[in-house]
Scaffold this active site. Structure first.
Site, PDB file in Angstrom:
ATOM      1  N   THR A  44     -24.770  25.918  27.681  1.00  0.00           N
ATOM      2  CA  THR A  44     -25.440  26.918  28.471  1.00  0.00           C
ATOM      3  C   THR A  44     -26.938  26.712  27.851  1.00  0.00           C
ATOM      4  OG1 THR A  44     -25.020  27.729  25.755  1.00  0.00           O
ATOM      5  CG2 THR A  44     -23.560  28.739  27.874  1.00  0.00           C
ATOM      6  N   ASP A  81     -19.530  32.028  10.042  1.00  0.00           N
ATOM      7  CA  ASP A  81     -19.948  31.845  11.541  1.00  0.00           C
ATOM      8  C   ASP A  81     -21.852  31.771  11.563  1.00  0.00           C
ATOM      9  OD1 ASP A  81     -19.339  31.288  14.605  1.00  0.00           O
ATOM     10  OD2 ASP A  81     -20.497  33.816  14.765  1.00  0.00           O
ATOM     11  N   ARG A 108     -29.080  30.519  10.196  1.00  0.00           N
ATOM     12  CA  ARG A 108     -28.515  31.423  10.152  1.00  0.00           C
ATOM     13  C   ARG A 108     -28.138  32.279   9.155  1.00  0.00           C
ATOM     14  NH1 ARG A 108     -24.865  31.706  15.850  1.00  0.00           N
ATOM     15  NH2 ARG A 108     -23.351  32.872  15.059  1.00  0.00           N
ATOM     16  N   GLY A 159     -16.996  26.935  19.942  1.00  0.00           N
ATOM     17  CA  GLY A 159     -16.980  26.347  18.176  1.00  0.00           C
ATOM     18  C   GLY A 159     -15.867  28.234  18.073  1.00  0.00           C
ATOM     19  N   GLU A 160     -15.351  28.904  19.241  1.00  0.00           N
ATOM     20  CA  GLU A 160     -14.868  30.192  18.729  1.00  0.00           C
ATOM     21  C   GLU A 160     -13.309  29.919  19.618  1.00  0.00           C
ATOM     22  OE1 GLU A 160     -18.355  31.154  19.418  1.00  0.00           O
ATOM     23  OE2 GLU A 160     -18.359  30.900  16.917  1.00  0.00           O
ATOM     24  N   TRP A 203     -24.629  23.476  21.152  1.00  0.00           N
ATOM     25  CA  TRP A 203     -24.620  24.558  21.777  1.00  0.00           C
ATOM     26  C   TRP A 203     -25.957  24.756  22.448  1.00  0.00           C
ATOM     27  CZ3 TRP A 203     -26.231  29.654  21.102  1.00  0.00           C
ATOM     28  CH2 TRP A 203     -25.764  30.553  19.495  1.00  0.00           C
ATOM     29  N   ASP A 245     -23.593  29.172  12.965  1.00  0.00           N
ATOM     30  CA  ASP A 245     -24.289  28.443  13.276  1.00  0.00           C
ATOM     31  C   ASP A 245     -25.857  27.393  12.857  1.00  0.00           C
ATOM     32  OD1 ASP A 245     -22.538  29.832  14.816  1.00  0.00           O
ATOM     33  OD2 ASP A 245     -22.684  28.204  16.440  1.00  0.00           O
TER      34      ASP A 245
END
Ligand SMILES: [Ca+2]
Length: 556
Positions: A175, A301, A328, A192-193, A241, A303
């Protein structure tokens, strides 16, 4: 500065040249931040500052900003594309198309469309989006949801080459906008998920031949492989990403990496290099020069894919070349970008997962909340899975020395569960229940952050859904950003006072830019609700109409 003669020659060329397009050079890309007539890089310059020296739109006249044109992208998904502008043509991407638009009139010049197998959409964790193109040497480059990289002729839209980056069925998607630096085209990868292994690729922009691949989890006999138990690095995440930044003097590309896989970090005890990190590497070879890991063994999570900005800033009395990042994980970091040394780190939102970050080691001092989480307890963790700030970039104003970011005021309930890997499906290993929206408090702000303290000079609360849009700063003393409910707005960079707004008809989660032509300053933003927030089931969001379009404004 261009000579008058050169400027005259440029003025004689029609806005959209019918003849051959003069190819963009590496110097053009390097000087992008100094040439406000075009936008050739994601970030409005390699430093990713999203700052324009233009000031004919300023505090005193921004109230007179009116739309010049609107272009429908014919796409109902979230719009996160940063426009690229070169010689009067504007290039915008959606998940299904790339378009060239006459920047002055909004007329479509060409459109290149993509088709996907239906199972592709399952691999896009957080919205069917694309974040923009790269341009170099007469070619427009973009990534696709089914993990291909494409080069188009900038003048005609004809496809010149298409390369498969990786098999999307493994759980990957693309993306991000590509980056061209030192002659190499670079891309990151999502997934990553999904229990994938992250990487960054370098490509020959002429042919689409891969020059190198640097994996972002250390495995086998690679340095750092001992930070992963067993073969856990193979499904260890560290996706890439978003888009990197570049310092041409140091010849270093800076690229952020995402969460570890699965989210449940108890099954991958160790630091897990290089999850939740910034990697500084050589664009020619992908060779890692230094790294800084923000959240070792991250379970949340958090990131670090949004790499931040390269700024030259006073630190302890001397001007230093630094990288600033609103991570984050809720902390704002200032790193020396030559060495990776940590210079300052402070929370910029509410944080309870760590007590502080140790300035000497750069390591978090995990709180009692995180200790209980690791023991299996059900806890409310700040910030939420979306972070103190999500994917959208901030901007820098050298006159104020402040970073302008849309920040989030959310927590999330967190409890470990047993991870089960199945190819192409989410691999989390936690009892995922979304985010918690605090009662009687705003859920997000536009924040003007002092990098050295993390404190906001001012904050403007978003009255409804928080904004996930990027920000734009200008020498006119303005900050532009958009609301999830569709208002595109300008704020006073000194005070945060809202000076202007316009309803664009759908939600804004994209990246505003400004540019000029024949001495007239324009502001452009892509509107279109969607993205990760749309997945949360927020009923306030249900009333925002879908529909992607490009808006361009000027003072008239
Ligand atoms: Ca430029």
């Amino acid at each position: 500065m261009r000579s008058k003669a050169v400027a005259f020659v440029f003025a004689m060329i029609p806005v959209v040249s019918a003849g051959p397009v003069v190819a963009q050079t590496l110097d053009d890309l390097k000087n992008d931040h100094r040439t406000p007539g075009d936008i050739l890089t994601y970030g409005m310059g390699y430093a990713n500052q999203r700052y324009s020296p233009l000031k004919s739109i300023n505090r005193s006249n921004v109230a007179k900003l009116v739309p010049v044109w609107n272009y429908s992208l014919n796409n109902p998904q979230g719009q996160e594309s940063q426009p690229i502008i070169y010689r009067g043509a504007m290039y915008v991407t959606t998940h299904t198309s790339t378009v060239a638009i006459d920047a002055l009139t909004g007329r479509q010049l060409w459109k290149h469309e993509l088709e996907f197998a239906p199972d592709v959409f399952k691999m896009a964790c957080c919205g069917l989006v694309n974040r923009g193109a790269a341009i170099y040497n007469g070619k427009v480059f973009r990534t696709t949801l089914d993990s291909h990289l494409i080069a188009l002729d900038a003048r005609t839209g004809k496809q010149l080459w298409k390369t498969q980056v990786i098999d999307y069925k493994l759980g990957h998607a693309m993306t991000g906008a590509p980056l061209v630096a030192n002659g190499v085209l670079m891309t990151g990868i999502a997934g990553g998920e999904y229990g994938t292994r992250g990487f960054i690729d370098g490509w020959d922009p002429e042919t689409g031949t891969r020059l190198w691949r640097t994996y972002t989890t250390a495995a086998g006999n690679e340095k750092g492989a001992d930070t992963w138990p067993g073969d856990t690095a193979q499904k260890g995440g560290a996706p890439t990403w978003l888009t990197g930044a570049y310092d041409p003097e140091l010849d270093l590309v800076y690229w952020g990496t995402g969460n570890g896989g699965p989210w449940n970090a108890e099954v991958r005890k160790g630091d897990n290099l290089y999850i939740c990190s910034v990697l500084a590497f050589r664009p020619k070879t992908g060779e890692l020069v230094w790294h800084f890991q923000f959240s070792p063994n991250d379970p949340y999570d958090y990131d670090s894919t949004e790499v931040g900005m390269l700024v030259d800033m006073k630190v302890g009395g001397a001007v230093r070349k630094v990288l600033v990042q609103a991570n984050r994980n809720g902390f704002f970091y200032v790193l020396d970008r030559a060495s990776g040394k940590l210079l300052a780190v402070n929370p910029y939102v509410k944080v309870n997962w760590a007590d502080r970050i140790d300035l000497a080691t750069g390591r978090p001092v995990e709180s009692d909340v995180t200790k209980r989480v690791r023991a299996g307890s059900d806890e409310e963790v700040w910030p939420s899975v979306l972070g103190g700030k999500n994917w959208s970039p901030m901007s820098w104003n050298p006159a104020t020395g402040l970073a302008y970011a849309n920040t989030l005021n959310l927590s999330w309930p967190y409890k470990l569960a047993k991870p089960e890997f199945k190819q192409g499906e989410w691999y989390l290993g936690i009892d995922f229940r979304g985010v918690t929206m605090p009662k009687n408090e705003p859920h997000g702000y536009l924040s003007a952050i002092d990098p050295m303290t993390g404190k906001s000079r001012w904050q403007v609360a978003w009255p409804s859904v928080p904004s996930m849009a990027g920000t734009l700063s200008t020498a006119g003393g303005l900050v532009f950003t958009g609301a999830a409910t569709g208002e595109f707005a300008a704020f006073d960079a000194q005070t945060g006072k809202k000076l202007w707004q316009f309803q664009t008809g759908s939600g804004i989660i994209g990246l505003p830019v400004t540019w000029e032509h024949n001495g007239v300053q324009y502001v452009t933003v892509v509107s279109g609700a969607g993205g990760v927030w749309a997945l949360l089931g927020d009923e306030r969001f249900a009333a925002v109409p879908a529909g992607g379009s490009v808006w361009t404004f000027a003072v008239r």
